[in-house]
Design an enzyme around this catalytic site. Structure first.
Site, PDB file in Angstrom:
ATOM      1  CE  LYS A  84      43.945  46.401  40.362  1.00 51.76           C
ATOM      2  NZ  LYS A  84      44.734  45.439  39.568  1.00 51.76           N
ATOM      3  CB  SER A 159      44.144  42.227  41.650  1.00 53.41           C
ATOM      4  OG  SER A 159      44.877  42.863  40.628  1.00 53.41           O
ATOM      5  CB  SER A 183      45.206  41.616  37.698  1.00 52.64           C
ATOM      6  OG  SER A 183      45.500  40.822  38.810  1.00 52.64           O
TER       7      SER A 183
HETATM    8  N1  GLN Z   1      47.036  35.889  40.333  1.00 56.41           N
HETATM    9  C1  GLN Z   1      48.023  36.911  40.261  1.00 56.41           C
HETATM   10  C2  GLN Z   1      48.605  37.113  41.643  1.00 56.41           C
HETATM   11  O1  GLN Z   1      47.936  36.822  42.613  1.00 56.41           O
HETATM   12  C3  GLN Z   1      47.374  38.141  39.711  1.00 56.41           C
HETATM   13  C4  GLN Z   1      48.110  39.366  39.978  1.00 56.41           C
HETATM   14  C5  GLN Z   1      47.914  40.508  39.041  1.00 56.41           C
HETATM   15  O2  GLN Z   1      47.901  40.397  37.830  1.00 56.41           O
HETATM   16  N2  GLN Z   1      47.870  41.679  39.658  1.00 56.41           N
HETATM   17  O3  GLN Z   1      49.712  37.532  41.757  1.00 56.41           O
END
Ligand code: GLN
Length: 475
Positions: A84, A159, A183
């Site tokens: 990532k 994400s 995420s």
């Molecule tokens: N849905 C979560 C957010 O938008 C996911 C974020 C994450 O785990 N990086 O904050």
């Protein structure tokens, strides 16, 4: 016969040890796949092909010179992976999916990528993500959304969507993601792969572009649970450069051959099954629970706080931490100036600044911290009676592209079932458990703090008895 880019890590390591193929051949197979399908999927931001091939050549020389014994010190020697794009890699552009860091080249390695390098893994490139990890679909990436390899009109989740889509489309043998509240588990569920979110502090955050520092947890996205354990063995453990990394002993996470579910208590939280789940998703997860029961587990229906409370807590804490973390991106020390922030990041910075400001701090931030403690206590009480929690990973299958624009709370609502364990710092996994409308459905296990081994044993046993994880999309 599988193609080399379709292998799991453990299959590839066996083949390399026996000299059945070379690391250059595996790396070329992955690069070919990227070349053939990434035009469609858009999982990558940066490709590192020249370096990867050079490293693969060196790996083959090392294997030829020393034989299989080299894998004792370098367990991932010659294995290609994708990471990532919020993990700093020395000399390689690291954007976190944002225009602010579009040209940022870190002068150092994150602990995770550094440990993987030391173990011999080969970095093929960096994957797309929601900018600064704000989102659940990759649609807030400042560059482009990634497409779901099972249906390119749908999102892959986020994400860490690029990392999950890349594994599902066999562009690499494994990938690395990070989770703050869903995420890793979310995109793993929607792309039909295995995603392990370790306990907070189990894996160092050093060198990861910070999102919400009190929940950020790096973890592996893989083709099966054995591979997740293989990678976790390498990246887990205390790091003196991250004060929040845990000194707790790192177990050998390799699943054992004789694990049994007899006498093992798996809690089924009523509140997690009573939310607005898509009926077919619910059915697939119920079927998986039956399989666990047939395998010998004792399934116990239990009370657990309604996951909706975690949305409020997560939203306030996450924004507060974001407003503080992103303050360092001032255009002087890193990257471009603050005008380059996308809409989602700006919104989160504004809300977080509000919840931390005098007069509102007590009403929002400190109240959210108190409720966070209640959520943590609720899990602690639950784990006195059970060994593991089972639930759906996501309430639905991957939605079509464009849906998230309709709701500003989209990310939080989608990640409803992973946010409680995230704010409590607990480990969780998503593994495939079937299909609905041709799209993968994910089964989730949540463990007690540092209970990664239990999660790995149970989900490995599930995969040994089922074939859901062996399905890949045809591209
Ligand atoms: N849905 C979560 C957010 O938008 C996911 C974020 C994450 O785990 N990086 O904050």
């Amino acid at each position: 016969m599988k193609k080399l880019n379709e292998l799991t890590i453990h299959e590839a390591v066996e083949g390399l040890k026996k000299g059945e193929f070379t690391s250059v051949q595996i790396t070329e197979a992955c690069l070919n796949q990227i070349n053939n399908v990434d035009k469609k999927i858009k999982a990558l931001i940066t490709l590192n092909s020249k370096n990867a091939l050079e490293e693969a050549k060196r790996a083959d020389e090392e294997i030829a010179g020393t034989g299989a014994v080299i894998f004792e010190n370098k367990p991932l020697l010659g294995i290609p992976y994708l990471c990532k794009d919020n993990f700093s890699v020395k000399g390689l552009v690291t954007t976190a999916g944002s225009n602010v860091l579009k040209n940022y080249v870190p002068p150092f390695d994150s602990t995770v990528t550094g440990r993987l390098k030391k173990a011999g893994a080969i970095l093929l490139g960096k994957t797309n993500m929601d900018a600064f990890a704000h989102g659940s679909t990759t649609e807030t990436s400042d560059f482009y959304p990634t497409k779901n390899p099972w249906d390119i009109h749908r999102v892959p989740g986020g994400s860490s969507g690029g990392s999950a889509a890349a594994v599902a489309s066999n562009m690499c043998l494994f990938s690395i993601g990070s989770e703050t509240g869903g995420s890793i588990r979310g995109p793993a569920s929607w792309c039909g792969v295995t995603g392990l979110k370790p306990s907070y502090g189990r894996v160092s955050r050093y060198g990861v572009v910070a999102m919400a520092s009190s929940t950020d947890s790096p973890g592996p996205i893989t083709k099966d649970v054995k591979d997740a354990a293989y990678v976790l063995n390498i990246i887990a453990g205390k790091d003196h450069r991250d004060a929040t990394s845990s000194p707790a002993e790192v177990e050998d996470y390799t699943p054992s051959n004789n694990f049994s579910l007899k006498g093992f208590k798996i809690g089924k939280p009523i509140s997690y099954f009573n939310i607005d789940l898509e009926p077919e998703v619910k059915q697939k997860v119920e079927d998986a629970v039956k399989i666990l029961e047939e395998m010998g587990a004792e399934i116990i229906e239990m009370d657990l706080l309604d996951p909706k409370y975690s949305i409020a807590v997560y939203t306030i804490l996450q924004r507060s931490e974001v407003s503080s973390n992103l303050a360092r991106l001032d255009g002087i020390r890193y990257g471009n100036d603050r005008k380059s922030f996308g809409f989602e990041a700006k919104k989160r910075i504004m809300l977080g600044t509000y919840t931390l400001s005098a007069g509102y701090y007590d009403a929002y931030y400190s109240k959210a911290q108190k409720v966070r403690t209640l959520i943590k206590n609720d899990f602690e009480e639950a784990f006195k009676k059970i060994d593991l929690i089972v639930a759906p990973s996501m309430p639905c299958i991957a939605p079509e592209l464009g849906q998230s624009e309709k709701s500003s709370m989209y990310g939080e609502l989608m990640d409803l079932l992973s946010e409680p364990s995230s704010v409590a710092g607990l480990p969780g996994i998503s593994i495939p458990c079937g299909f609905s409308q041709g799209m993968p459905v994910g089964l989730q296990f949540i463990g007690n703090i540092f209970g990664e081994k239990d999660i790995i044993e149970v989900s490995n046993l599930f995969q040994e008895g089922t074939d859901f994880h062996k399905d890949f999309p045809s591209l």
